[in-house]
Design an enzyme around this catalytic site. Structure first.
Site, PDB file in Angstrom:
ATOM      1  N   GLY A  12       0.822  -1.209   0.000  1.00 18.08           N
ATOM      2  CA  GLY A  12       0.000   0.000   0.000  1.00 18.08           C
ATOM      3  C   GLY A  12       0.853   1.255   0.000  1.00 18.08           C
ATOM      4  O   GLY A  12       2.086   1.204  -0.094  1.00 18.08           O
ATOM      5  N   PHE A  13       0.172   2.371   0.114  1.00 16.48           N
ATOM      6  CA  PHE A  13       0.835   3.688   0.076  1.00 16.48           C
ATOM      7  C   PHE A  13       1.852   3.809   1.229  1.00 16.48           C
ATOM      8  O   PHE A  13       3.070   3.928   0.999  1.00 16.48           O
ATOM      9  CB  PHE A  13      -0.266   4.757   0.135  1.00 16.48           C
ATOM     10  CG  PHE A  13       0.174   6.128   0.528  1.00 16.48           C
ATOM     11  CD1 PHE A  13       1.284   6.726  -0.074  1.00 16.48           C
ATOM     12  CD2 PHE A  13      -0.528   6.856   1.494  1.00 16.48           C
ATOM     13  CE1 PHE A  13       1.682   8.015   0.286  1.00 16.48           C
ATOM     14  CE2 PHE A  13      -0.146   8.133   1.851  1.00 16.48           C
ATOM     15  CZ  PHE A  13       0.965   8.712   1.258  1.00 16.48           C
ATOM     16  N   ILE A  14       1.382   3.769   2.467  1.00 13.54           N
ATOM     17  CA  ILE A  14       2.286   3.972   3.605  1.00 13.54           C
ATOM     18  C   ILE A  14       3.239   2.780   3.731  1.00 13.54           C
ATOM     19  O   ILE A  14       4.446   2.936   3.964  1.00 13.54           O
ATOM     20  CB  ILE A  14       1.479   4.182   4.917  1.00 13.54           C
ATOM     21  CG1 ILE A  14       0.598   5.426   4.786  1.00 13.54           C
ATOM     22  CG2 ILE A  14       2.410   4.296   6.123  1.00 13.54           C
ATOM     23  CD1 ILE A  14      -0.332   5.685   5.977  1.00 13.54           C
ATOM     24  N   TYR A 153     -15.530   2.771   9.661  1.00 13.17           N
ATOM     25  CA  TYR A 153     -14.062   2.706   9.564  1.00 13.17           C
ATOM     26  C   TYR A 153     -13.426   3.166  10.884  1.00 13.17           C
ATOM     27  O   TYR A 153     -12.565   2.473  11.444  1.00 13.17           O
ATOM     28  CB  TYR A 153     -13.581   3.589   8.400  1.00 13.17           C
ATOM     29  CG  TYR A 153     -12.084   3.820   8.424  1.00 13.17           C
ATOM     30  CD1 TYR A 153     -11.198   2.790   8.115  1.00 13.17           C
ATOM     31  CD2 TYR A 153     -11.551   5.059   8.792  1.00 13.17           C
ATOM     32  CE1 TYR A 153      -9.818   2.994   8.163  1.00 13.17           C
ATOM     33  CE2 TYR A 153     -10.184   5.274   8.833  1.00 13.17           C
ATOM     34  CZ  TYR A 153      -9.326   4.232   8.521  1.00 13.17           C
ATOM     35  OH  TYR A 153      -7.960   4.436   8.576  1.00 13.17           O
ATOM     36  N   LYS A 157     -11.177   1.014  13.838  1.00 18.33           N
ATOM     37  CA  LYS A 157      -9.853   1.366  14.376  1.00 18.33           C
ATOM     38  C   LYS A 157      -9.910   1.457  15.913  1.00 18.33           C
ATOM     39  O   LYS A 157      -8.955   1.106  16.592  1.00 18.33           O
ATOM     40  CB  LYS A 157      -9.356   2.684  13.765  1.00 18.33           C
ATOM     41  CG  LYS A 157      -9.010   2.562  12.284  1.00 18.33           C
ATOM     42  CD  LYS A 157      -7.794   1.655  12.059  1.00 18.33           C
ATOM     43  CE  LYS A 157      -7.384   1.553  10.613  1.00 18.33           C
ATOM     44  NZ  LYS A 157      -6.264   0.649  10.384  1.00 18.33           N
TER      45      LYS A 157
HETATM   46  P1  NAD Z   1      -3.468   1.329   1.418  1.00 20.15           P
HETATM   47  O1  NAD Z   1      -4.812   0.824   1.034  1.00 20.15           O
HETATM   48  O2  NAD Z   1      -2.642   1.970   0.362  1.00 20.15           O
HETATM   49  O3  NAD Z   1      -2.643   0.188   2.113  1.00 20.15           O
HETATM   50  C1  NAD Z   1      -3.241  -0.880   2.839  1.00 20.15           C
HETATM   51  C2  NAD Z   1      -2.699  -2.183   2.306  1.00 20.15           C
HETATM   52  O4  NAD Z   1      -3.263  -3.253   3.081  1.00 20.15           O
HETATM   53  C3  NAD Z   1      -3.083  -2.443   0.842  1.00 20.15           C
HETATM   54  O5  NAD Z   1      -1.938  -2.700   0.051  1.00 20.15           O
HETATM   55  C4  NAD Z   1      -3.992  -3.669   0.902  1.00 20.15           C
HETATM   56  O6  NAD Z   1      -3.858  -4.527  -0.217  1.00 20.15           O
HETATM   57  C5  NAD Z   1      -3.528  -4.317   2.196  1.00 20.15           C
HETATM   58  N1  NAD Z   1      -4.581  -5.175   2.771  1.00 20.15           N
HETATM   59  C6  NAD Z   1      -5.903  -4.880   2.885  1.00 20.15           C
HETATM   60  N2  NAD Z   1      -6.556  -5.934   3.390  1.00 20.15           N
HETATM   61  C7  NAD Z   1      -5.633  -6.901   3.624  1.00 20.15           C
HETATM   62  C8  NAD Z   1      -5.711  -8.224   4.127  1.00 20.15           C
HETATM   63  N3  NAD Z   1      -6.883  -8.758   4.504  1.00 20.15           N
HETATM   64  N4  NAD Z   1      -4.571  -8.947   4.228  1.00 20.15           N
HETATM   65  C9  NAD Z   1      -3.370  -8.423   3.835  1.00 20.15           C
HETATM   66  N5  NAD Z   1      -3.243  -7.171   3.325  1.00 20.15           N
HETATM   67  C10 NAD Z   1      -4.366  -6.422   3.221  1.00 20.15           C
HETATM   68  O7  NAD Z   1      -3.715   2.358   2.632  1.00 20.15           O
HETATM   69  P2  NAD Z   1      -2.711   3.387   3.337  1.00 20.15           P
HETATM   70  O8  NAD Z   1      -3.226   4.745   3.084  1.00 20.15           O
HETATM   71  O9  NAD Z   1      -1.320   3.044   3.007  1.00 20.15           O
HETATM   72  O10 NAD Z   1      -3.007   3.040   4.865  1.00 20.15           O
HETATM   73  C11 NAD Z   1      -2.199   2.149   5.614  1.00 20.15           C
HETATM   74  C12 NAD Z   1      -2.776   2.043   7.024  1.00 20.15           C
HETATM   75  O11 NAD Z   1      -2.805   3.328   7.645  1.00 20.15           O
HETATM   76  C13 NAD Z   1      -4.201   1.514   7.083  1.00 20.15           C
HETATM   77  O12 NAD Z   1      -4.338   0.731   8.243  1.00 20.15           O
HETATM   78  C14 NAD Z   1      -5.039   2.781   7.214  1.00 20.15           C
HETATM   79  O13 NAD Z   1      -6.270   2.520   7.832  1.00 20.15           O
HETATM   80  C15 NAD Z   1      -4.122   3.622   8.083  1.00 20.15           C
HETATM   81  N6  NAD Z   1      -4.337   5.061   7.946  1.00 20.15           N
HETATM   82  C16 NAD Z   1      -4.008   5.690   6.789  1.00 20.15           C
HETATM   83  C17 NAD Z   1      -4.192   7.059   6.689  1.00 20.15           C
HETATM   84  C18 NAD Z   1      -3.820   7.822   5.446  1.00 20.15           C
HETATM   85  O14 NAD Z   1      -3.971   9.053   5.444  1.00 20.15           O
HETATM   86  N7  NAD Z   1      -3.324   7.179   4.386  1.00 20.15           N
HETATM   87  C19 NAD Z   1      -4.726   7.786   7.774  1.00 20.15           C
HETATM   88  C20 NAD Z   1      -5.058   7.107   8.924  1.00 20.15           C
HETATM   89  C21 NAD Z   1      -4.841   5.736   9.018  1.00 20.15           C
END
Ligand code: NAD
Length: 322
Positions: A12-14, A153, A157
């Protein structure tokens, strides 16, 4: 000897940025992801390619809801630390399929905590969110502010955090509340990525409310530095940290920065507020600053330009490859 970090949500992104940073810091990384269908697999594969080029990184395609596969993974690769980022993100879509959010975000987190306990992993970090707070009257959210999420959502969390708190003890567990993270490879559903794509294509941009809502946008490199500081801090038990910037930006000012970065004017339309969206988010980062030495450095004026430069470069590369 180098430490092993198991990172879920690594495509994913982060996650992809974290994998890159950890590999650069000399960690061996086991990257885990199931390429969840929330956005295209091809984008996640591209994220992972960049991350895996950075050093000692192995990848396993595993769903965090599958405890049998997780056990096999932990058995094969003993981890010193787990960073659990895998989740179904997105506030608005969580009203459509709340059960999916509970299944991935809550059951998946429980599985990760159980695996850590079974295989004696000393530390787990959990990706939480500013969405746990809901609408807060105070100027900034402190970690002790009561959690009143406005969406399934956010609720998922809060439940994940509760499980983390219950599992901490021998194992150190930290919940890191991220605040609207942006930068290269940002999820396509998030405002900056979505607005930039629409403005580039000459399509209208919809702002919900009157544009006066604000978000505590945090540049990806600052978030990653915060995660690494937490990962390397020696803090027993259960700890919660806000990883934001503490300086919210109005939505209409964000659009102006994107226009500036792309050098294209936006065609802005307004729609009523959406359920689940608070008027403002703002992190009080005193705790992270004091206990982790966390100090965000990239202001939106710089971060948005970096994002639009990256976007234009990737669009040029894509056009050249066709
Ligand atoms: P993202 O969707 O780009 O990354 C999440 C990754 O988790 C994806 O690659 C997805 O394929 C993987 N995933 C989902 N379900 C899965 C499963 N059942 N088994 C294995 N992998 C699985 O999202 P992101 O923006 O990179 O967010 C990463 C984390 O940070 C998440 O937990 C999100 O809730 C949290 N978060 C993000 C933000 C933000 O601004 N981007 C803000 C608050 C919290």
């Amino acid at each position: 000897m180098s430490k092993t970090a198991l990172v879920t949500g690594a495509a994913g992104f982060i996650g992809s940025h974290l994998v890159e940073r950890l590999a650069q810091r000399g960690y061996r990384v086991l990257a885990v992801d199931n390429f969840d269908s929330y956005y295209p697999r091809a984008m996640k594969e591209a994220n992972l390619r960049s991350a895996m080029a950075s050093g000692s990184v192995a990848f396993a395609e595993v769903d965090v809801r599958d405890y049998t596969r997780l056990r096999a993974l932990f058995q094969k690769t003993p981890a010193d630390v787990v960073v659990h980022l895998a989740a179904r993100p997105g506030v608005r879509p969580s009203f459509e399929t709340p059960h999916v959010y509970m299944d991935i975000n809550v059951r998946g987190t429980l599985n990760m905590l159980m695996a850590c306990r079974e295989f004696n992993v000393p530390k787990m970090l959990f990706a939480s969110s500013s969405s746990v707070y809901g609408s807060v009257e105070a100027p900034a959210y402190e970690e002790r502010t009561p959690c009143r999420p406005l969406s399934p959502y956010g609720a998922s969390k809060v439940a994940g955090e509760a499980l983390c708190s219950a599992a901490a003890g021998e194992m150190s567990v930290m919940a890191l509340r991220f605040f609207t993270v942006y930068g290269p490879r940002q999820r396509p559903d998030m405002a900056i990525a979505n607005f930039s794509k629409r403005i580039t294509a000459g399509e209208p941009v919809t702002l919900y409310g009157d544009g006066s809502s604000s978000r505590d946008y945090t540049y990806i490199s600052d978030t990653i530095t915060g995660i690494v500081s937490a990962l390397e801090a020696d803090l027993p038990g259960y700890n919660v940290f806000n990883l934001g910037r503490g300086m919210p930006l109005h939505l209409r000012d964000l659009v102006r920065l994107i226009e500036l970065g792309l050098d294209v004017p936006a065609d802005v339309r307004f729609e009523p507020d959406q359920p689940g969206d608070p008027q403002t988010t703002c992190a009080d980062i005193t705790r992270a600053r004091t206990m982790l030495g966390y100090k965000p450095t990239v202001a939106p004026q710089e971060g948005v330009i970096r994002y639009t430069e990256w976007l234009q470069e990737s669009q040029r590369e894509f056009a050249a490859s066709r």
